[in-house]
Design a protein around this motif. Structure first.
Motif, PDB file in Angstrom:
ATOM      1  N   TRP A 107       0.818  -1.198   0.000  1.00 26.53           N
ATOM      2  CA  TRP A 107       0.000   0.000   0.000  1.00 26.53           C
ATOM      3  C   TRP A 107       0.861   1.261   0.000  1.00 26.53           C
ATOM      4  O   TRP A 107       0.680   2.149  -0.832  1.00 26.53           O
ATOM      5  CB  TRP A 107      -0.920   0.006   1.222  1.00 26.53           C
ATOM      6  N   LEU A 108       1.825   1.351   0.926  1.00 22.59           N
ATOM      7  CA  LEU A 108       2.703   2.531   0.960  1.00 22.59           C
ATOM      8  C   LEU A 108       3.545   2.623  -0.305  1.00 22.59           C
ATOM      9  O   LEU A 108       3.770   3.712  -0.826  1.00 22.59           O
ATOM     10  CB  LEU A 108       3.620   2.464   2.188  1.00 22.59           C
ATOM     11  N   SER A 109       4.003   1.493  -0.795  1.00 23.44           N
ATOM     12  CA  SER A 109       4.939   1.466  -1.920  1.00 23.44           C
ATOM     13  C   SER A 109       4.291   1.786  -3.257  1.00 23.44           C
ATOM     14  O   SER A 109       5.003   1.912  -4.258  1.00 23.44           O
ATOM     15  CB  SER A 109       5.605   0.088  -2.008  1.00 23.44           C
ATOM     16  N   THR A 110       2.975   1.874  -3.288  1.00 22.86           N
ATOM     17  CA  THR A 110       2.298   2.215  -4.540  1.00 22.86           C
ATOM     18  C   THR A 110       1.421   3.457  -4.396  1.00 22.86           C
ATOM     19  O   THR A 110       0.595   3.736  -5.262  1.00 22.86           O
ATOM     20  CB  THR A 110       1.409   1.040  -5.007  1.00 22.86           C
ATOM     21  N   SER A 111       1.651   4.218  -3.332  1.00 24.47           N
ATOM     22  CA  SER A 111       0.801   5.372  -3.051  1.00 24.47           C
ATOM     23  C   SER A 111       1.553   6.679  -3.289  1.00 24.47           C
ATOM     24  O   SER A 111       2.780   6.700  -3.457  1.00 24.47           O
ATOM     25  CB  SER A 111       0.312   5.333  -1.597  1.00 24.47           C
ATOM     26  N   LEU A 112       0.804   7.767  -3.260  1.00 25.68           N
ATOM     27  CA  LEU A 112       1.390   9.094  -3.406  1.00 25.68           C
ATOM     28  C   LEU A 112       2.267   9.453  -2.214  1.00 25.68           C
ATOM     29  O   LEU A 112       3.160  10.298  -2.327  1.00 25.68           O
ATOM     30  CB  LEU A 112       0.266  10.131  -3.564  1.00 25.68           C
ATOM     31  N   PHE A 113       2.035   8.789  -1.086  1.00 23.75           N
ATOM     32  CA  PHE A 113       2.821   9.054   0.122  1.00 23.75           C
ATOM     33  C   PHE A 113       4.313   8.904  -0.144  1.00 23.75           C
ATOM     34  O   PHE A 113       5.129   9.702   0.340  1.00 23.75           O
ATOM     35  CB  PHE A 113       2.394   8.093   1.236  1.00 23.75           C
ATOM     36  N   MET A 114       4.677   7.888  -0.912  1.00 27.03           N
ATOM     37  CA  MET A 114       6.092   7.624  -1.171  1.00 27.03           C
ATOM     38  C   MET A 114       6.737   8.785  -1.931  1.00 27.03           C
ATOM     39  O   MET A 114       7.854   9.208  -1.609  1.00 27.03           O
ATOM     40  CB  MET A 114       6.235   6.323  -1.951  1.00 27.03           C
ATOM     41  N   LEU A 115       6.034   9.320  -2.919  1.00 22.89           N
ATOM     42  CA  LEU A 115       6.564  10.451  -3.686  1.00 22.89           C
ATOM     43  C   LEU A 115       6.699  11.684  -2.807  1.00 22.89           C
ATOM     44  O   LEU A 115       7.726  12.373  -2.840  1.00 22.89           O
ATOM     45  CB  LEU A 115       5.647  10.745  -4.872  1.00 22.89           C
ATOM     46  N   LEU A 116       5.679  11.967  -2.005  1.00 22.31           N
ATOM     47  CA  LEU A 116       5.729  13.138  -1.121  1.00 22.31           C
ATOM     48  C   LEU A 116       6.842  12.997  -0.087  1.00 22.31           C
ATOM     49  O   LEU A 116       7.513  13.979   0.248  1.00 22.31           O
ATOM     50  CB  LEU A 116       4.373  13.324  -0.434  1.00 22.31           C
ATOM     51  N   ALA A 117       7.049  11.785   0.412  1.00 16.54           N
ATOM     52  CA  ALA A 117       8.135  11.556   1.369  1.00 16.54           C
ATOM     53  C   ALA A 117       9.493  11.849   0.729  1.00 16.54           C
ATOM     54  O   ALA A 117      10.379  12.443   1.354  1.00 16.54           O
ATOM     55  CB  ALA A 117       8.086  10.120   1.883  1.00 16.54           C
ATOM     56  N   GLY A 118       9.649  11.430  -0.524  1.00 18.94           N
ATOM     57  CA  GLY A 118      10.891  11.730  -1.228  1.00 18.94           C
ATOM     58  C   GLY A 118      11.116  13.219  -1.377  1.00 18.94           C
ATOM     59  O   GLY A 118      12.237  13.716  -1.193  1.00 18.94           O
ATOM     60  N   TYR A 119      10.060  13.951  -1.723  1.00 22.95           N
ATOM     61  CA  TYR A 119      10.166  15.403  -1.835  1.00 22.95           C
ATOM     62  C   TYR A 119      10.579  16.028  -0.502  1.00 22.95           C
ATOM     63  O   TYR A 119      11.441  16.916  -0.452  1.00 22.95           O
ATOM     64  CB  TYR A 119       8.825  15.997  -2.269  1.00 22.95           C
ATOM     65  N   VAL A 120       9.926  15.595   0.575  1.00 19.24           N
ATOM     66  CA  VAL A 120      10.193  16.185   1.891  1.00 19.24           C
ATOM     67  C   VAL A 120      11.640  15.952   2.301  1.00 19.24           C
ATOM     68  O   VAL A 120      12.330  16.866   2.779  1.00 19.24           O
ATOM     69  CB  VAL A 120       9.228  15.600   2.945  1.00 19.24           C
TER      70      VAL A 120
END
Length: 550
Positions: free
Chosen positions: A416-429
């Protein structure tokens, strides 16, 4: 005894500010440490192949880009900064801000623009053949090579050096330069014997930014076919489908980054640049006349034309050819994705930055200094490394949370985390925390501590002091930090390419995909949207800085 006293002081000051700050530092550091663990993990067959046949070429390619781009970008940036600060000539005031506009053009957009313009069928060679019957030998001006990558990266990264060196020379005491002039130093002697030595901290700071950007670059190197460590990570991941080998490459690139950082600190050891406050005054620029004035204006104009006007005008021409085809609901959705993703990540960054800077301000000890370094380490790490680390950590968390997913009906074994927008936003942060943090830290440095102490004396608590006293005074720094962080995220390519969900695309990713597919004209309009967003942001920053100097 001192350690016990320090522990007691830290325990007393542990509150929500400190806890959130430490959590933010842990979030930033965890993916990076996970990547570094790749150095001690067992290697597979793919890694042995990469190490034996490809790694040397990757390292040499990265080294060439770093050395040549660092040299040329620093040389151009420092010379331009000294010209606009130390002398007056036609259009000087205009160049002081115009030469920062190339920051609005992502290098990967400039790469495909210049590559198309200089190709055999491009505007330049076609005009020379058709209008002037001039035929150029193949490869003479085409830039699909390492030299072309150096050319592009130099033109669109020199503003980092220019901006930092210009600010340093404007604010540094003029006494050294004026005394040197009185002692008979002429232009070249003054530049090499006085300006360069006293500007060394600013020059190194700008150079380090350029080096980190070059090592982080994926778009330019990949489009021009230059083998670098960043492109190797992508190729190993997507061509070999081998995340473990990609992580090992990322770990070795991280070691290179750490080595550069340590070398920079070693070279600056025992170097102090102190100036008496009584001597602080702006440098009075000397007028240039005749050939010198013409040469200064011409040099600034050529750099500005090459680094901003020519690529933007060419993109505008191409956009007029494909406007009706490209201006669709899909393009609007891409724009909204880019803006919303950048806005959410920037908001999170500023929240963590505000809490962390306030924690550092109240603690004032070596743990506070360590927290500062942890919060800003992400900017020195290439996006490909952060992407690898974030992906690996998210996959691991998905494995741990699998029973919970099953219990709430998501499905056992789901990523779930690995295919969600959360992962991209975490990378940005993680990647851009430093831009927001440094802006707010600068704002806090300008607020006397006596303001907070007086508020507490009058009965205001910690939260009340922050919201009623500190936050209003930080408004300008928060706006600056938001703009800087927002524009960096909008332009970001490697993290976006590696971590975006399947149903989520951005202007940066789609623009680059158009370029890779040789749909150059279709890429023009989304490129202009990206440049327009960045252009407005740069103008806002320049306006804020101008108001601060009044």
């Amino acid at each position: 005894m001192n350690k016990r006293r320090l522990f007691i002081n830290l325990k007393k000051r542990m509150n929500v500010w400190t806890i959130v700050s430490l959590t933010g530092a842990a979030v930033i550091l965890l993916p990076i440490l996970y990547v570094l663990s790749g150095l001690i993990r067992p290697a597979n067959d793919n890694w042995e192949t990469v190490k034996q046949f490809l790694l040397t070429d990757y390292v040499i390619g990265s080294l060439k880009l770093v050395l040549f781009t660092g040299f040329f970008a620093t040389s151009i940036g420092v010379v331009l900064a000294w010209l606009v600060v130390g002398y007056t000539f036609p259009l000087r005031k205009w160049f002081t801000w115009a030469l920062m506009l190339p920051l609005a053009v992502p290098p990967y957009i400039a790469a495909y623009t210049y590559a198309t313009m200089t190709s055999y069928t491009g505007f330049i060679q076609a005009t020379l053949r058709n209008q002037f019957d001039i035929h150029i030998s193949p490869g003479t001006i085409e830039i699909m090579s390492t030299r072309g990558a150096v050319f592009i990266l130099t033109l669109f990264l020199f503003p980092y050096v220019f901006m930092i060196a210009k600010m340093f020379l404007e604010r540094q005491s003029a006494v050294y330069i004026e005394n040197a002039r009185l002692l008979g130093h002429k232009r070249l002697s003054l530049f090499f014997n006085v300006v360069l030595p006293i500007s060394r901290p600013a020059i190194i700071a700008g150079l380090m930014l350029v080096v980190f950007e070059v090592l982080s670059d994926y778009g330019v190197a990949n489009y021009f076919g230059v083998q670098t460590l960043s492109t190797a990570i992508f190729q190993t991941w997507f061509s070999m489908y081998d995340v473990d080998s990609a992580m090992k490459l990322a770990a070795w690139l991280m070691v290179v980054i750490i080595g550069i950082f340590v070398l920079e600190r070693y070279l600056r050891r025992n170097q102090q640049y102190n100036t008496s406050m009584k001597q602080n005054k702006p440098l009075a620029p000397k007028p240039l006349k005749g050939a010198a004035a013409f040469g200064a204006t011409a040099f600034c104009m050529v750099v500005f034309l090459l680094s901003f006007v020519i690529p933007v005008v060419q993109l505008i021409v191409w956009a007029t050819w494909t406007y009706e085809k490209m201006w669709t609901a899909d393009l609007i959705e891409l724009t909204l994705n880019s803006l919303s993703g950048a806005a959410i990540a920037t908001f999170v960054i500023l929240i963590f930055a505000l809490l962390s800077t306030r924690t550092v301000r109240t603690m004032s000890s070596w743990p506070a200094y360590l927290l500062t370094k942890l919060m800003t380490v992400g900017y020195a790490v290439p996006g490909a490394i952060i992407a690898i680390g974030v992906l690996a950590v998210c996959i691991q968390f998905d494995k741990w949370l699998s029973p919970i997913y099953a219990s709430v009906g998501i499905g056992e074994g789901m990523l779930w985390l690995s295919t969600s927008l959360f992962m991209l936003l975490a990378g940005y942060v993680i990647r851009f925390m430093a831009t927001g943090y440094n802006a707010i830290e600068t704002g806090y440095d300008k607020i006397p501590r006596t303001y907070s102490e007086a508020a507490r004396t009058l009965g205001h608590g910690s939260a009340s002091t922050f919201f009623k006293i500190e936050l209003p005074l930080l408004r300008g720094s928060i706006v600056t930090g938001f703009i800087l962080t927002f524009v960096e995220i909008v332009k970001e390519l490697p993290i976006t390419m590696l971590l975006r969900p399947f149903n989520f695309d951005t202007l940066a990713a789609r623009t680059y995909q158009f370029a890779i597919d040789e749909r150059i004209y279709e890429a023009a309009l989304p490129s202009l949207l990206l440049i327009g967003i960045s252009f407005i942001s740069v103008l806002c920053i320049l306006k804020i800085e101008k108001e601060k100097t009044r």
